[in-house]
Design an enzyme around this catalytic site. Structure first.
Site, PDB file in Angstrom:
ATOM      1  N   ASP A   1      84.710   3.890  26.702  1.00  0.00           N
ATOM      2  CA  ASP A   1      85.337   3.341  25.499  1.00  0.00           C
ATOM      3  C   ASP A   1      85.254   4.341  24.342  1.00  0.00           C
ATOM      4  O   ASP A   1      84.308   5.120  24.262  1.00  0.00           O
ATOM      5  CB  ASP A   1      84.637   2.026  25.126  1.00  0.00           C
ATOM      6  CG  ASP A   1      85.474   1.193  24.175  1.00  0.00           C
ATOM      7  OD1 ASP A   1      86.690   1.460  24.033  1.00  0.00           O
ATOM      8  OD2 ASP A   1      84.914   0.277  23.553  1.00  0.00           O
TER       9      ASP A   1
ATOM     10  N   LEU B   1      80.432  12.657  47.046  1.00  0.00           N
ATOM     11  CA  LEU B   1      80.531  11.557  46.078  1.00  0.00           C
ATOM     12  C   LEU B   1      81.798  10.729  46.312  1.00  0.00           C
ATOM     13  O   LEU B   1      82.841  11.276  46.673  1.00  0.00           O
ATOM     14  CB  LEU B   1      80.599  12.164  44.663  1.00  0.00           C
ATOM     15  CG  LEU B   1      80.767  11.177  43.503  1.00  0.00           C
ATOM     16  CD1 LEU B   1      79.448  10.483  43.208  1.00  0.00           C
ATOM     17  CD2 LEU B   1      81.275  11.891  42.247  1.00  0.00           C
TER      18      LEU B   1
ATOM     19  N   HIS C   1      92.923   9.688  24.767  1.00  0.00           N
ATOM     20  CA  HIS C   1      92.959   9.445  26.217  1.00  0.00           C
ATOM     21  C   HIS C   1      93.029  10.779  26.970  1.00  0.00           C
ATOM     22  O   HIS C   1      92.400  10.950  28.006  1.00  0.00           O
ATOM     23  CB  HIS C   1      94.166   8.566  26.582  1.00  0.00           C
ATOM     24  CG  HIS C   1      94.088   7.175  25.992  1.00  0.00           C
ATOM     25  ND1 HIS C   1      92.938   6.435  26.032  1.00  0.00           N
ATOM     26  CD2 HIS C   1      95.019   6.411  25.350  1.00  0.00           C
ATOM     27  CE1 HIS C   1      93.154   5.260  25.448  1.00  0.00           C
ATOM     28  NE2 HIS C   1      94.401   5.229  25.019  1.00  0.00           N
TER      29      HIS C   1
END
Ligand code: FPP
Length: 225
Positions: free
Chosen positions: A12, A124, A29
């Site tokens: 956020d 991962l 963003h």
């Protein structure tokens, strides 16, 4: 000492980061996407960490202005296409969670393509939560198994979710203290870390500090010491 296997992050603060610089929200963003890459790379080099799940677009984010939603879709498409080589180089498997049927056919194809091309990677697992909401995920899971002849068990429900893995560390950047419909089932015993840093400013050093703090926490999972 606790070992961290699964880190989940509510990324956020992109919009505020850009506005503080006098820029349009979408610049935040864009900067946030670079941090996604840095944090993924960091996690891929830490052999304890098996999963990194990132909240990229929620079922509620459709309420944002059309242009911002369109920008996020394009950014995601561009990120996945540009970073496919990085996923492969880092041996990272990409596994989206969420209901991507709401996205355009071409974005769905990009998502599927990166998922398929990284399916063999055994390092991962990076999951991007895309058109994801935990309540929606649980509802879809219940609908998948509701016709079972036996009573639904915790294991059955867990296996029907998009994300079948408990979260160890749940981080939210950007100063707010809420879960915003993210991995509600999987975070039943997650350790929660809220930090004021806006996502584009979040660094691998911040993550390293959180992991260090996590290792010393006493986790009792409802039992006694
Ligand atoms: C929240 O910040 C962030 C989002 C809704 C989108 C998350 C997207 C990214 C981190 C970048 C794109 C990701 C990828 C994988 C390409 P906000 O806009 O709510 O910020 P604010 O709280 O300051 O308004």
């Amino acid at each position: 000492m606790n070992q961290v296997k699964h880190i989940a992050i509510i990324m956020d603060g992109n919009g505020r980061w850009a506005e503080l610089k006098g820029e349009k929200r979408v610049k935040g963003h864009e900067a946030g996407a670079t941090v996604v890459k840095n944090i993924t790379t960091y996690c891929s080099h830490n052999k304890d960490i098996e999963r990194l799940t990132l909240y990229a677009f929620s079922t509620e984010n459709w309420k944002r202005p059309r242009l911002e939603v369109e920008f996020l879709m394009k950014l995601l498409d561009r990120y996945l296409k540009n970073e496919l080589a990085t996923y492969l180089e880092l041996n990272v498997r990409f596994e989206p969670i969420g209901d991507i049927r709401a996205f355009s056919k071409s974005l769905q194809k990009t998502i599927k393509d990166v998922q398929d091309k990284t399916a063999h990677c055994d390092g991962l697992v990076q999951s991007l939560a895309l058109n994801y909401g935990a309540q929606n995920e649980i509802l879809r899971a219940v609908n998948k198994i509701k016709n079972s002849e036996d009573a639904i068990t915790q294991e059955m429900l867990s296996n029907a979710l998009d994300c079948k893995h408990d979260v160890d560390i749940l981080i939210r950047t950007g100063g707010d203290h809420r879960l915003s419909n993210f991995l509600l089932w999987q975070s039943a015993y997650a350790e929660l870390f809220f930090c004021d840093t806006l996502w584009p400013d979040f660094t691998t050093a911040d993550l390293e500090k959180i992991i260090k703090d996590f290792t010393t926490i006493e986790r009792r999972f409802g039992g006694l010491k």
